[in-house]
Design an enzyme around this catalytic site. Structure first.
Site, mmCIF file in Angstrom:
data_model
loop_
_atom_site.group_PDB
_atom_site.id
_atom_site.type_symbol
_atom_site.label_atom_id
_atom_site.label_comp_id
_atom_site.label_asym_id
_atom_site.label_seq_id
_atom_site.Cartn_x
_atom_site.Cartn_y
_atom_site.Cartn_z
ATOM 1 N N HIS A 1 28.889 -34.088 0.285
ATOM 2 C CA HIS A 1 28.360 -33.199 -0.758
ATOM 3 C C HIS A 1 28.050 -34.035 -2.005
ATOM 4 O O HIS A 1 28.916 -34.740 -2.525
ATOM 5 C CB HIS A 1 29.411 -32.132 -1.067
ATOM 6 C CG HIS A 1 29.001 -31.101 -2.066
ATOM 7 N ND1 HIS A 1 28.320 -29.950 -1.732
ATOM 8 C CD2 HIS A 1 29.203 -31.037 -3.411
ATOM 9 C CE1 HIS A 1 28.124 -29.220 -2.819
ATOM 10 N NE2 HIS A 1 28.647 -29.860 -3.866
ATOM 11 N N GLY B 1 29.701 -28.258 -13.152
ATOM 12 C CA GLY B 1 29.627 -29.297 -14.188
ATOM 13 C C GLY B 1 30.659 -30.396 -14.022
ATOM 14 O O GLY B 1 30.374 -31.546 -14.312
ATOM 15 N N PHE B 2 31.826 -30.037 -13.541
ATOM 16 C CA PHE B 2 32.892 -31.042 -13.477
ATOM 17 C C PHE B 2 33.763 -30.827 -12.242
ATOM 18 O O PHE B 2 33.934 -29.692 -11.802
ATOM 19 C CB PHE B 2 33.768 -30.965 -14.734
ATOM 20 C CG PHE B 2 32.987 -31.185 -15.992
ATOM 21 C CD1 PHE B 2 32.707 -32.480 -16.436
ATOM 22 C CD2 PHE B 2 32.484 -30.112 -16.700
ATOM 23 C CE1 PHE B 2 31.955 -32.692 -17.581
ATOM 24 C CE2 PHE B 2 31.724 -30.304 -17.850
ATOM 25 C CZ PHE B 2 31.460 -31.592 -18.297
ATOM 26 N N GLY B 3 34.327 -31.910 -11.756
ATOM 27 C CA GLY B 3 35.310 -31.813 -10.694
ATOM 28 C C GLY B 3 36.678 -31.527 -11.292
ATOM 29 O O GLY B 3 36.864 -31.583 -12.514
ATOM 30 N N GLY B 4 37.616 -31.205 -10.440
ATOM 31 C CA GLY B 4 39.005 -31.072 -10.862
ATOM 32 C C GLY B 4 39.329 -29.828 -11.673
ATOM 33 O O GLY B 4 40.343 -29.793 -12.362
ATOM 34 N N SER C 1 33.139 -33.893 -1.744
ATOM 35 C CA SER C 1 32.224 -34.092 -2.879
ATOM 36 C C SER C 1 32.533 -35.440 -3.504
ATOM 37 O O SER C 1 33.667 -35.699 -3.915
ATOM 38 C CB SER C 1 32.440 -32.992 -3.915
ATOM 39 O OG SER C 1 31.978 -33.446 -5.182
ATOM 40 N N MET D 1 30.196 -20.587 -5.863
ATOM 41 C CA MET D 1 30.879 -21.457 -6.827
ATOM 42 C C MET D 1 32.203 -20.800 -7.223
ATOM 43 O O MET D 1 32.232 -19.662 -7.671
ATOM 44 C CB MET D 1 30.026 -21.655 -8.087
ATOM 45 C CG MET D 1 28.777 -22.498 -7.904
ATOM 46 S SD MET D 1 29.059 -24.146 -7.217
ATOM 47 C CE MET D 1 30.175 -24.874 -8.424
ATOM 48 N N HIS E 1 23.617 -30.626 -3.881
ATOM 49 C CA HIS E 1 23.814 -29.464 -4.760
ATOM 50 C C HIS E 1 23.132 -29.756 -6.086
ATOM 51 O O HIS E 1 23.616 -30.564 -6.874
ATOM 52 C CB HIS E 1 25.335 -29.261 -4.913
ATOM 53 C CG HIS E 1 25.731 -28.167 -5.837
ATOM 54 N ND1 HIS E 1 27.038 -27.988 -6.248
ATOM 55 C CD2 HIS E 1 25.014 -27.175 -6.437
ATOM 56 C CE1 HIS E 1 27.099 -26.939 -7.050
ATOM 57 N NE2 HIS E 1 25.886 -26.440 -7.197
ATOM 58 N N ASP F 1 32.783 -24.037 -3.281
ATOM 59 C CA ASP F 1 32.794 -25.283 -4.060
ATOM 60 C C ASP F 1 33.576 -25.088 -5.352
ATOM 61 O O ASP F 1 33.192 -24.289 -6.202
ATOM 62 C CB ASP F 1 31.331 -25.654 -4.371
ATOM 63 C CG ASP F 1 31.191 -27.004 -5.041
ATOM 64 O OD1 ASP F 1 32.205 -27.695 -5.249
ATOM 65 O OD2 ASP F 1 30.035 -27.370 -5.353
ATOM 66 N N GLY F 2 34.675 -25.835 -5.469
ATOM 67 C CA GLY F 2 35.427 -25.853 -6.716
ATOM 68 C C GLY F 2 36.872 -25.436 -6.548
ATOM 69 O O GLY F 2 37.171 -24.337 -6.083
ATOM 70 N N GLY F 3 37.770 -26.355 -6.898
ATOM 71 C CA GLY F 3 39.191 -26.016 -6.894
ATOM 72 C C GLY F 3 39.812 -25.860 -5.521
ATOM 73 O O GLY F 3 40.832 -25.182 -5.360
ATOM 74 N N ASP G 1 26.631 -33.988 -5.922
ATOM 75 C CA ASP G 1 26.432 -33.107 -7.070
ATOM 76 C C ASP G 1 25.459 -33.732 -8.056
ATOM 77 O O ASP G 1 25.772 -34.726 -8.714
ATOM 78 C CB ASP G 1 27.783 -32.849 -7.748
ATOM 79 C CG ASP G 1 28.667 -31.955 -6.901
ATOM 80 O OD1 ASP G 1 28.242 -30.830 -6.597
ATOM 81 O OD2 ASP G 1 29.768 -32.402 -6.520
ATOM 82 N N MET H 1 22.234 -29.074 -9.646
ATOM 83 C CA MET H 1 22.578 -28.343 -10.869
ATOM 84 C C MET H 1 21.638 -28.840 -11.948
ATOM 85 O O MET H 1 22.027 -29.543 -12.882
ATOM 86 C CB MET H 1 24.053 -28.601 -11.226
ATOM 87 C CG MET H 1 25.008 -27.876 -10.295
ATOM 88 S SD MET H 1 26.656 -28.607 -10.252
ATOM 89 C CE MET H 1 26.404 -29.845 -8.990
ATOM 90 N N MET I 1 23.481 -33.442 -11.463
ATOM 91 C CA MET I 1 23.568 -32.728 -12.752
ATOM 92 C C MET I 1 22.671 -33.403 -13.774
ATOM 93 O O MET I 1 22.589 -34.636 -13.819
ATOM 94 C CB MET I 1 25.008 -32.741 -13.258
ATOM 95 C CG MET I 1 26.014 -32.206 -12.252
ATOM 96 S SD MET I 1 27.650 -32.097 -12.968
ATOM 97 C CE MET I 1 28.623 -31.755 -11.496
HETATM 98 C C1 DX5 Z 1 31.290 -28.847 -9.632
HETATM 99 C C2 DX5 Z 1 30.785 -29.438 -8.362
HETATM 100 C C3 DX5 Z 1 31.780 -29.632 -7.294
HETATM 101 C C4 DX5 Z 1 32.951 -30.498 -7.618
HETATM 102 C C5 DX5 Z 1 34.129 -29.909 -6.922
HETATM 103 O O1 DX5 Z 1 30.200 -28.615 -10.466
HETATM 104 O O2 DX5 Z 1 29.756 -28.625 -7.823
HETATM 105 O O3 DX5 Z 1 31.178 -30.043 -6.074
HETATM 106 O O4 DX5 Z 1 32.819 -31.840 -7.239
HETATM 107 O O5 DX5 Z 1 35.217 -30.657 -7.265
HETATM 108 P P1 DX5 Z 1 36.722 -30.188 -7.077
HETATM 109 O O6 DX5 Z 1 36.983 -30.054 -5.619
HETATM 110 O O7 DX5 Z 1 37.453 -31.308 -7.723
HETATM 111 O O8 DX5 Z 1 36.891 -28.869 -7.806
HETATM 112 ZN ZN ZN Z 2 28.972 -29.099 -5.808
#
Ligand code: DX5
Ligand code: ZN
Length: 218
Positions: free
Chosen positions: A32, A141-144, A7, A136, A65, A174-176, A34, A67, A36
């Site tokens: 990927h 909304g956010f990475g990390g 991503s 999900m 993706h 997707d996520g974490g 994102d 959102m 938003m």
């Molecule tokens: C969150 C996104 C993810 C995000 C995942 O809303 O859909 O694609 O980038 O990031 P990590 O791998 O850092 O959790």
């Molecule tokens: Zn995503």
């Protein structure tokens, strides 16, 4: 074969081409993206212009993706920009059947996703229409963010339905994702791993993707 979809949410957008080439060299399967809108989720990221720019610098499939509220309105733009797969949220799609049909008619692969607390059963009427279900494992909304463990049970449930019904969609997570959670979700039945911060926080993106590729081989 499990697919890795880095991503770019946590990429350095000033060096996006170089970074995408870096993950590509490491063996990334998809990119990927994102999208938003600051309305469905509390963050604003990229639109069709950036998807189009990414389309010009890589041949890898673009996994988009969405959102966003009112995805129907923008589906043709994202397809025209070069999206190969368009994933919409059930929470933002009041006419989900029509939205999924529209994606199919546009000639993109069809993805559907849902937030961590949305009951999985909402998918049952549309599973035969999709190429991919995205689970999900964080609130979008956010990475990390930290992986929500309940996602594991949801992947297992979906994999069980898939087998029982004879469906063929891919299960994406997707996520974490990190070196701890990747083996867990693969054991649960995931086919596509979206990995953001765990790759883009590394100094060598090629090596970072290779590390996950190796982890999947053992
Ligand atoms: C969150 C996104 C993810 C995000 C995942 O809303 O859909 O694609 O980038 O990031 P990590 O791998 O850092 O959790
Ligand atoms: Zn995503």
């Amino acid at each position: 074969m499990i697919k890795i979809a880095p991503s770019i949410l946590n990429a350095d957008f000033g060096r996006l081409a170089e970074q995408i080439h870096g993950v590509e060299k490491g063996g990334a399967d998809w990119i990927h993206l994102d999208v938003m809108d600051g309305h469905f989720v509390p963050n604003i990221t990229i639109g069709p212009m950036v998807v189009e720019a990414v389309r010009r610098i890589t041949r890898l499939p673009l996994d988009v993706h969405l959102m966003i509220s009112d995805a129907d309105r923008y589906l043709p733009d994202f397809k025209a920009a070069g999206a190969d797969l368009l994933t919409v949220h059930v929470e933002a799609s009041p006419h989900l059947w029509r939205t999924l049909e529209t994606i199919r008619e546009l000639g993109a692969r069809v993805g559907v996703t849902l937030n961590p607390a949305t009951p999985l059963t909402v998918l049952l009427p549309v599973l035969h229409l999709v190429d991919l279900v995205l689970i999900m494992s964080v609130e979008p909304g956010f990475g990390g963010q930290k992986f929500i463990p309940m996602a594991r049970e949801r992947i297992r449930q979906l994999a069980a339905w898939r087998q029982a019904r004879g469906d063929a969609y891919l299960i994406e997570v997707d996520g974490g994702m990190d070196t701890t959670t990747v083996p867990q979700v693969v054991a649960d039945g995931a086919d596509v791993l979206v990995i953001g911060k765990a790759i883009f926080s590394q100094p060598d993106l090629t090596a970072a993707v290779k590390k996950y590729r190796q982890l999947l081989q053992v």
